[in-house]
Scaffold this active site. Structure first.
Site, PDB file in Angstrom:
ATOM      1  N   TRP A 102      -1.782 -45.724   2.554  1.00 36.01           N
ATOM      2  CA  TRP A 102      -0.392 -46.025   2.202  1.00 36.01           C
ATOM      3  C   TRP A 102       0.565 -45.463   3.230  1.00 36.01           C
ATOM      4  O   TRP A 102       1.564 -46.097   3.577  1.00 36.01           O
ATOM      5  CB  TRP A 102      -0.059 -45.525   0.798  1.00 36.01           C
ATOM      6  CG  TRP A 102      -0.713 -46.354  -0.252  1.00 36.01           C
ATOM      7  CD1 TRP A 102      -1.705 -45.964  -1.114  1.00 36.01           C
ATOM      8  CD2 TRP A 102      -0.477 -47.746  -0.530  1.00 36.01           C
ATOM      9  NE1 TRP A 102      -2.080 -47.027  -1.907  1.00 36.01           N
ATOM     10  CE2 TRP A 102      -1.351 -48.124  -1.571  1.00 36.01           C
ATOM     11  CE3 TRP A 102       0.381 -48.713   0.000  1.00 36.01           C
ATOM     12  CZ2 TRP A 102      -1.386 -49.420  -2.094  1.00 36.01           C
ATOM     13  CZ3 TRP A 102       0.349 -50.003  -0.524  1.00 36.01           C
ATOM     14  CH2 TRP A 102      -0.520 -50.342  -1.557  1.00 36.01           C
ATOM     15  N   ASP A 174       6.401 -40.241  -0.432  1.00 37.49           N
ATOM     16  CA  ASP A 174       5.914 -41.327  -1.277  1.00 37.49           C
ATOM     17  C   ASP A 174       5.043 -40.661  -2.338  1.00 37.49           C
ATOM     18  O   ASP A 174       3.921 -40.237  -2.058  1.00 37.49           O
ATOM     19  CB  ASP A 174       5.115 -42.335  -0.449  1.00 37.49           C
ATOM     20  CG  ASP A 174       4.496 -43.439  -1.313  1.00 37.49           C
ATOM     21  OD1 ASP A 174       4.663 -43.401  -2.545  1.00 37.49           O
ATOM     22  OD2 ASP A 174       3.839 -44.337  -0.743  1.00 37.49           O
ATOM     23  N   LYS A 198       1.876 -46.462 -11.704  1.00 43.50           N
ATOM     24  CA  LYS A 198       0.776 -45.508 -11.776  1.00 43.50           C
ATOM     25  C   LYS A 198       1.057 -44.441 -12.826  1.00 43.50           C
ATOM     26  O   LYS A 198       0.334 -44.330 -13.794  1.00 43.50           O
ATOM     27  CB  LYS A 198       0.523 -44.883 -10.413  1.00 43.50           C
ATOM     28  CG  LYS A 198      -0.306 -45.799  -9.505  1.00 43.50           C
ATOM     29  CD  LYS A 198       0.447 -46.335  -8.353  1.00 43.50           C
ATOM     30  CE  LYS A 198      -0.366 -47.381  -7.592  1.00 43.50           C
ATOM     31  NZ  LYS A 198       0.280 -47.726  -6.329  1.00 43.50           N
TER      32      LYS A 198
HETATM   33  C1  PLP Z   1       0.586 -48.287  -5.174  1.00 42.89           C
HETATM   34  C2  PLP Z   1       1.183 -47.543  -4.047  1.00 42.89           C
HETATM   35  C3  PLP Z   1       2.114 -48.137  -3.186  1.00 42.89           C
HETATM   36  C4  PLP Z   1       2.514 -49.595  -3.268  1.00 42.89           C
HETATM   37  O1  PLP Z   1       3.196 -49.894  -4.407  1.00 42.89           O
HETATM   38  P1  PLP Z   1       3.806 -51.364  -4.647  1.00 42.89           P
HETATM   39  O2  PLP Z   1       4.588 -51.170  -5.887  1.00 42.89           O
HETATM   40  O3  PLP Z   1       2.645 -52.302  -4.792  1.00 42.89           O
HETATM   41  O4  PLP Z   1       4.633 -51.711  -3.486  1.00 42.89           O
HETATM   42  C5  PLP Z   1       2.663 -47.342  -2.195  1.00 42.89           C
HETATM   43  N1  PLP Z   1       2.318 -46.061  -2.052  1.00 42.89           N
HETATM   44  C6  PLP Z   1       1.413 -45.476  -2.847  1.00 42.89           C
HETATM   45  C7  PLP Z   1       1.073 -44.021  -2.640  1.00 42.89           C
HETATM   46  C8  PLP Z   1       0.824 -46.186  -3.868  1.00 42.89           C
HETATM   47  O5  PLP Z   1      -0.079 -45.608  -4.671  1.00 42.89           O
END
Ligand code: PLP
Length: 364
Positions: A102, A174, A198
């Site tokens: 990511w 993030d 999540k």
């Molecule tokens: C799932 C995830 C993303 C992407 O999320 P989207 O909502 O599909 O854009 C980005 N960073 C991390 C750490 C993730 O787990």
């Protein structure tokens, strides 16, 4: 009652049952209004109360100080990969630290927007990631616009267990897959973003926490809709908010509060992580976790079995014998991945651990 599988999906992921039950009970008529929350105006009293409660719960549960704004946006965490550099670079170079897939995506997007520096990558010779950087292995450019990290790498199962020291350079996190899984010191963070699907609720909502003084950095060339300042000024109601997603997020946050907040989540999550890594380490000749101990994720536990055939059997038998789903590792890395976000009950992890003990007895 309908059957509920033990769902270790990586995202969208399991939601707390009380949050879903509340949504079911209120779906056709919320608060005696004769309408579903789905049918209410985003400018009406009923929705606004939900919206404000979602914002204030997020603020209190995360311990967000007055120096920071809390925003609820759309576009997923991936849109934040672009919005962060658009808003915060302001003609300067940004540092990125990569500990998984990511972070790579965030970095690639930032490179389209402006100048970046790869401050550190822990990618190994095999092309994978098994750890966060060691102290002294990297340093922040003191002139950087910001430093970006991924607090938990959802695919590789690598988690920062302490935020890095970045001095006066704003730290951007993030935190999509570990937000609210334990207490963090938000005052140390310039900007945090997290897709909801999540740890916070359904897909379609993104939580952003941003230090107020950073809002002014955004250049006038950025379209209004992509400016954090726009959403801050309008309490995340600049345009039609994703009302149902925010409603469900509110239900999830109310559940987190009832379960003891971030501290309560940390207690549950430590217990789950100890149980699962415990059985892996106990049978280290059979289950193998490639992640270095101090970087092992509490949220996404990745491990391998002796071969891919056994991994396929493991996944199939878990489903047949214990109603466990979602164990398949990400297609880019294979193996097994157990995503156990806040909503996963410790007792559900115990079921998996029992299954793993039986499996190793039969096949080890
Ligand atoms: C799932 C995830 C993303 C992407 O999320 P989207 O909502 O599909 O854009 C980005 N960073 C991390 C750490 C993730 O787990």
């Amino acid at each position: 009652m309908s059957r509920r599988a033990i769902n270790f999906n990586a995202g969208p992921a399991a939601l707390p049952l009380p949050a879903l039950e509340r949504a079911r009970d209120e779906l056709l008529d919320i608060g005696g209004t004769g309408m579903s929350i789905l049918e209410h105006s985003h400018r009406g009293k009923t929705y606004e109360a939900v919206h404000d409660e979602a914002l204030s719960l997020a603020r209190s549960l995360l311990g967000v100080p007055d120096t920071h704004e809390v925003l609820l946006l759309q576009g997923g965490a991936s849109q934040q990969f672009a919005m962060v550099p658009m808003n915060l670079m302001a003609g300067r170079r940004a540092d990125y630290v990569l500990t998984g897939a990511w972070g790579e995506k965030a970095y690639a997007e930032a490179r389209i927007v402006g100048e970046t520096r790869l401050a550190c990558s822990t990618k190994n010779e095999a092309g994978s990631y098994t750890r966060v950087p060691r102290a002294g292995e990297w340093s922040v450019d003191p002139q950087a616009a910001y430093v970006h990290i991924t607090t938990n790498e959802t695919i590789h199962g690598v988690q920062w267990h302490a935020l890095p020291e970045t001095g006066p350079v704003p730290l951007v996190c993030d935190a999509s897959s570990d937000v609210l899984s334990r207490p963090i010191d938000v005052s140390r963070i310039g900007l945090l973003y997290a897709g909801a699907q999540k740890n916070l609720g359904p897909a379609g909502v993104v939580l952003v926490v941003v230090r107020k003084d950073l809002l002014a950095r955004c250049p006038g060339s950025v379209p209004v809709i992509f400016r954090y300042a726009t959403h801050a000024e309008h309490r995340s109601l600049y345009n039609t908010a994703p009302t149902f997603g925010i409603y469900l997020l509110r239900n999830v946050l109310a559940w987190v509060a009832a379960e003891g907040g971030a501290e309560g989540m940390a207690r549950r999550n430590v217990r789950k992580a100890e149980a699962l890594y415990g059985v892996i380490d106990e049978h280290a000749g059979f289950y193998r976790c490639p992640i270095e101990r101090d970087s092992r994720s509490w949220m996404n536990v990745v491990f391998r079995l002796p071969d891919e055939k056994l991994e396929a059997q493991f996944i199939a038998q878990a489903r047949e014998q214990a109603d466990i789903v979602g164990l398949q590792g990400h297609r880019s890395v294979g193996g097994i991945r157990v995503s156990m976000y806040n909503a996963i009950e410790p007792a559900q992890v115990d079921v998996l651990v029992d299954f793993m003990r039986q499996f190793v007895r039969r096949h080890g």
